[in-house]
Design a protein around this motif. Structure first.
Motif, mmCIF file in Angstrom:
data_model
loop_
_atom_site.group_PDB
_atom_site.id
_atom_site.type_symbol
_atom_site.label_atom_id
_atom_site.label_comp_id
_atom_site.label_asym_id
_atom_site.label_seq_id
_atom_site.Cartn_x
_atom_site.Cartn_y
_atom_site.Cartn_z
ATOM 1 N N ILE A 128 -57.318 -8.415 -91.998
ATOM 2 C CA ILE A 128 -56.433 -8.687 -93.131
ATOM 3 C C ILE A 128 -55.048 -9.135 -92.676
ATOM 4 O O ILE A 128 -54.220 -9.553 -93.495
ATOM 5 N N SER A 141 -59.741 -13.906 -93.458
ATOM 6 C CA SER A 141 -59.801 -12.472 -93.747
ATOM 7 C C SER A 141 -61.033 -12.133 -94.581
ATOM 8 O O SER A 141 -61.791 -11.209 -94.245
ATOM 9 N N GLY A 172 -52.999 -8.385 -99.186
ATOM 10 C CA GLY A 172 -53.124 -7.854 -97.831
ATOM 11 C C GLY A 172 -52.768 -6.389 -97.746
ATOM 12 O O GLY A 172 -53.492 -5.590 -97.121
#
Length: 508
Positions: free
Chosen positions: A259, A233, A295
């Motif tokens: 993400i 990510s 996240g």
């Protein structure tokens, strides 16, 4: 003298007519063959140009094939059969449209266009297995159906890994292009999400049927998946921000996609901690809650850009609208993760945690229930917005057929599996039978949607809508040109020279 003056005027007029459409540099007309690409207004053709020409041809009352034949009625030199494969498939007059006139490709050339987006198929398949495991109202055979989806997902994962490895082995230059392409690289984390989804399914369907060795192995794999999620990510975002400038006008929810590997760590932790010892489970809860928070907060900030884009630029193009469902996933996964981990806290929290472990666990559970109710409502709101945005797409498809399949269609399934599991978690947290029934209805629609999208994918392969030049996420866009362009240019030059040599020898 008058005649000479008239002749000179006519020659000057003829010269002006010949050069008036040519690019000019310092007052001198530059021949087209000597100008650089872009100086004469040239733009690389895309599949959208071909579809637009086809639609215009149909509206004018004749078929796309007739229109293509009309365009091809250009005097082309006759090439003898000795010119080889070039003469049998491509006249010299059509070199500029090679990408748009292909009718057949060798399977090796089609593998060149096997992109990272095919791992979204694994995400959707594993998501269905996850939802079926979470259904509160069970019936005989439901777990078997979930196991079938789980095993089929493993098979698809091996197929995808083999195909994309074959692509990089056969065409080594496509490996670098895959993470430099402005769109394809956004889907590179899909392979990590697939790995995490398989681990979730193993924790759901395997831990209770295998020995303690599997539990220990899954714990190790959990932390490996967490490391891969952080690296993938953050790495993709750093690569994006260091190689290209983005504008809000071109923003889509697919920007959230890198993400996603972090967003499934929390749900995995919530499932895994049910079957492990309290000490190990508490460590996993701390790690899962931390990564899930990272996240969701990153996705929440990107939400703001997406809302601003909608307020100023209207809805995305029809081909990009399936990606709007990606905005449902972050909230849905966060709700399922936080509620599941908060529920497990009562068993796993140490007695002296924050001076009073049981009291701290109760406070965490109460706060999680009410905060997650807000987040679940946000996921539902994005779901309704995404559904409403697609009504015009399906209406336009009935009129002009312009809503071509893309691998992003699996966004109809995977992000909404997160919403379904979140709905089950909210219904359990508040003891609401009605909310759980809504989740069951959503599950039924998701299973049907998976079969429809999977069938459309097979149809798209047969109809050359995917795995085809300029029709996938690896197509030329935003100034990016695939690595095969220079190779193709060299090949065409060589084939042209061979054909002309054969023509000269034939004339002799």
């Amino acid at each position: 003298m008058k005649q000479l003056s008239l002749d000179l005027q006519e020659q000057a007029k003829a010269q002006t007519e010949l050069t008036e459409d040519l690019p000019v540099h310092n007052g001198i007309a530059i021949p087209t063959n000597m100008s650089c690409p872009g100086e004469d207004g040239y733009r690389t053709p895309t599949v959208h140009d071909y579809e637009r020409e086809k639609d215009e041809a149909v509206r004018d009352g004749y078929s796309a094939m007739d229109a293509q034949q009309q365009r091809s009625k250009v005097a082309a030199p006759t090439i003898p059969p000795s010119a080889g494969l070039f003469s049998r498939h491509l006249p010299l007059a059509s070199l500029g449209r090679i990408d748009l006139k292909l009718e057949r490709l060798h399977w090796r050339e089609r593998i060149r266009h096997f992109t990272w987006t095919f791992f979204t198929m694994n995400m959707a398949t594993g998501g269905i297995a996850n939802v079926l495991y979470s259904v509160p109202y069970r019936f005989p055979g439901l777990e078997t159906i979930g196991v079938v989806f789980f095993l089929f997902n493993i098979f698809l994962f091996m197929v995808n890994v083999s195909m994309i490895s074959l692509r990089f082995y056969t065409f080594p230059e496509t490996f670098r292009a895959s993470y430099m392409h402005p769109t394809e690289r956004l889907f590179l984390p899909a392979s990590v999400v697939t790995f995490g989804t398989i681990l979730i399914n193993i924790s759901q369907y395997g831990l209770t049927k295998a020995g303690p060795w599997l539990a220990r192995a899954v714990v190790v794999l959990f932390w490996i998946d967490a490391a891969l999620a952080i690296l993938s990510s953050s790495g993709i975002y750093i690569l994006m921000w260091s190689t290209k400038s983005f504008t809000v006008e071109n923003m889509t929810p697919i920007w959230i996609f890198p993400i996603y590997p972090l967003l499934i760590i929390g749900p995995h932790a919530a499932i895994l901690c049910k079957t492990l010892s309290p000490t190990t489970s508490f460590d996993i809860i701390i790690g899962g809650f931390t990564l899930q928070g990272i996240g969701f907060l990153v996705a929440f900030m990107i939400y703001a850009s997406f809302i601003y884009r909608l307020m100023t630029q209207k809805l995305p193009d029809a081909s990009a609208r399936p990606g709007m469902f990606v905005s449902v996933g972050p909230s849905g996964f966060t709700v399922a993760a936080v509620l599941g981990m908060a529920k497990a806290m009562a068993r796993d929290v140490p007695a002296d945690f924050m001076s009073d472990g049981p009291q701290a666990a109760l406070i965490v559970k109460v706060m999680a229930n009410w905060v997650c109710l807000w987040i679940w409502g946000l996921a539902m709101w994005f779901f309704f917005i995404s559904v409403g945005a697609h009504w015009t797409c399906f209406a336009s498809r009935r009129q002009d057929g312009h809503f071509a399949f893309g691998m992003t269609w699996f966004s109809f399934v995977f992000p909404n599996t997160a919403l379904a599991t979140a709905t089950f978690a909210v219904g359990e947290a508040f003891g609401s039978r009605a909310i759980q029934v809504v989740g069951c209805v959503m599950t039924g629609f998701l299973v049907v949607a998976w079969f429809l999208v999977f069938g459309m994918m097979i149809r798209a392969v047969a109809q050359k809508q995917i795995l085809w030049p300029q029709k996938g996420e690896d197509r030329d866009e935003g100034g990016f040109k695939g690595p095969e362009k220079s190779e193709r240019k060299h090949t065409l030059s060589r084939m042209t020279s061979n054909a002309l040599s054969s023509m000269r020898s034939h004339d002799r």
